[in-house]
Design a protein around this motif. Structure first.
Motif, PDB file in Angstrom:
ATOM      1  N   ASP A 221       0.862  -1.183   0.000  1.00  0.00           N
ATOM      2  CA  ASP A 221       0.000   0.000   0.000  1.00  0.00           C
ATOM      3  C   ASP A 221       0.897   1.232   0.000  1.00  0.00           C
ATOM      4  O   ASP A 221       1.502   1.569   1.014  1.00  0.00           O
ATOM      5  N   THR A 222       0.985   1.891  -1.139  1.00  0.00           N
ATOM      6  CA  THR A 222       1.891   3.030  -1.269  1.00  0.00           C
ATOM      7  C   THR A 222       1.414   4.252  -0.498  1.00  0.00           C
ATOM      8  O   THR A 222       2.163   5.224  -0.352  1.00  0.00           O
ATOM      9  N   TYR A 236       4.284  -3.686   7.719  1.00  0.00           N
ATOM     10  CA  TYR A 236       4.262  -4.000   6.294  1.00  0.00           C
ATOM     11  C   TYR A 236       2.796  -4.081   5.886  1.00  0.00           C
ATOM     12  O   TYR A 236       2.074  -4.990   6.303  1.00  0.00           O
ATOM     13  N   VAL A 237       2.371  -3.124   5.078  1.00  0.00           N
ATOM     14  CA  VAL A 237       0.950  -2.943   4.785  1.00  0.00           C
ATOM     15  C   VAL A 237       0.686  -3.262   3.324  1.00  0.00           C
ATOM     16  O   VAL A 237       1.362  -2.746   2.426  1.00  0.00           O
ATOM     17  N   GLN A 251      -4.373  -6.053   4.458  1.00  0.00           N
ATOM     18  CA  GLN A 251      -3.684  -6.787   5.512  1.00  0.00           C
ATOM     19  C   GLN A 251      -2.381  -6.085   5.875  1.00  0.00           C
ATOM     20  O   GLN A 251      -1.806  -5.357   5.069  1.00  0.00           O
ATOM     21  N   ALA A 252      -1.950  -6.317   7.098  1.00  0.00           N
ATOM     22  CA  ALA A 252      -0.690  -5.760   7.561  1.00  0.00           C
ATOM     23  C   ALA A 252      -0.060  -6.715   8.559  1.00  0.00           C
ATOM     24  O   ALA A 252      -0.764  -7.374   9.336  1.00  0.00           O
ATOM     25  N   PRO A 277      -9.731   3.800   8.055  1.00  0.00           N
ATOM     26  CA  PRO A 277      -9.899   3.021   9.290  1.00  0.00           C
ATOM     27  C   PRO A 277      -8.933   1.851   9.398  1.00  0.00           C
ATOM     28  O   PRO A 277      -8.558   1.461  10.505  1.00  0.00           O
ATOM     29  N   PHE A 278      -8.501   1.317   8.247  1.00  0.00           N
ATOM     30  CA  PHE A 278      -7.533   0.225   8.311  1.00  0.00           C
ATOM     31  C   PHE A 278      -6.193   0.730   8.840  1.00  0.00           C
ATOM     32  O   PHE A 278      -5.609   0.146   9.760  1.00  0.00           O
ATOM     33  N   GLN A 279      -5.705   1.827   8.277  1.00  0.00           N
ATOM     34  CA  GLN A 279      -4.427   2.356   8.745  1.00  0.00           C
ATOM     35  C   GLN A 279      -4.536   2.839  10.189  1.00  0.00           C
ATOM     36  O   GLN A 279      -3.577   2.735  10.956  1.00  0.00           O
TER      37      GLN A 279
END
Length: 290
Positions: A221-222, A236-237, A251-252, A277-279
């Protein structure tokens, strides 16, 4: 805004003086204030101007910044901000440690061991979520963790975790009103070296040797700019490459001393799992591990 702010007002030629300046001009007989008092008033005015500037810029930054930059380690904010898609997490606090046990990334803890109960390091579910009855914040078996991966890869991954066994696996999951399903797994190993070995075998950060089920084609995910926002924790995302299928998955992995975290957000439909919300979830979980 200039780097330096003058503590005295100047009146340009031909300009109209302020009411305060006019009053002073019209009252020449008024006694002059002592030098110490004038200095105090100038200092207070300067402090007031700087405080106002800080509040303005702080308010602007709060609407766009995602990473926590100055949170006290014992009191992590929930990062809930209306209108930008973040979830309303409860106020977080680090769990108490056994007497004499250091935090994982201090000089007194060269082995980077988490001495707190692993279950208490799991991020709690946000407001309006429906808890996962199976992943309720307690211990889970290795088979449940393996179920996140493709069926054809589980035997190899099971062998890896047999050769380098985790001491404990704790997990929590929930579903949000928009259908997003979130899952977090924390795996604690005997040492930070064991986590490094597992990371290498999984190829985390390289090619993802064993992808998750439904996420065979993933890419970094850039938009993730907080790889090491929390001291001692490396993240690591990933996100599923386009075109995505019926469900979109983010995923991360977080590597934190003796603990490896897997964080998953999955949502059906074209809209996919939302990035913010994921980050947010990743950052808050990292805060608890750091």
């Amino acid at each position: 805004m200039s780097d330096q702010m003058s503590d005295q007002q100047t009146v340009e030629p031909g300009s109209v003086p302020s009411a305060e300046a006019a009053a002073t001009t019209l009252s020449p007989a008024a006694p002059e204030a002592p030098a110490a008092a004038r200095a105090t008033r100038r200092a207070l005015r300067a402090v007031g101007r700087w405080t106002a500037a800080v509040l303005v810029f702080g308010g602007l930054g709060a609407g766009t910044a995602l990473a926590i930059t100055s949170a006290e380690r014992g009191d992590v904010p929930g990062l809930a901000t209306e209108g930008d898609g973040r979830w309303a997490y409860p106020k977080l606090s680090l769990p108490a440690l056994p007497a004499g046990s250091p935090r994982p990334f201090t000089e007194a803890n060269a082995a980077q061991i988490h001495h707190a109960d692993l279950r208490e390091l799991l991020l709690p579910a946000p407001a309006r979520s429906t808890p996962d009855k199976e992943l309720n914040g307690g211990w889970v078996k290795q088979e449940r963790f393996l179920a996140e991966y493709r069926a054809e890869d589980r035997d190899e991954l099971d062998q890896l975790l047999t050769d380098i066994p985790p001491r404990h696996i704790a997990a929590r999951g929930w579903t949000m009103p928009d259908g997003t399903r979130a899952r977090i797994y924390l795996l604690r190993f005997d040492s930070a070296g064991a986590v490094t070995d597992v990371q290498r075998e999984l190829s985390i950060g390289v090619t993802m040797r064993w992808p998750l089920a439904g996420a065979e084609e993933v890419a970094f995910d850039t938009t993730w700019k907080s790889t090491r926002a929390v001291e001692g924790v490396a993240s690591y995302v990933f996100t599923v490459k386009a075109p995505q299928g019926e469900e979109h998955l983010r995923q991360a992995y977080a590597v934190a001393g003796d603990t490896l975290a897997l964080i998953v957000h999955e949502r059906p439909g074209k809209a996919g799992a939302a990035r913010i919300p994921f980050q947010q979830t990743v950052i808050l979980q990292n805060q608890l591990l750091g």
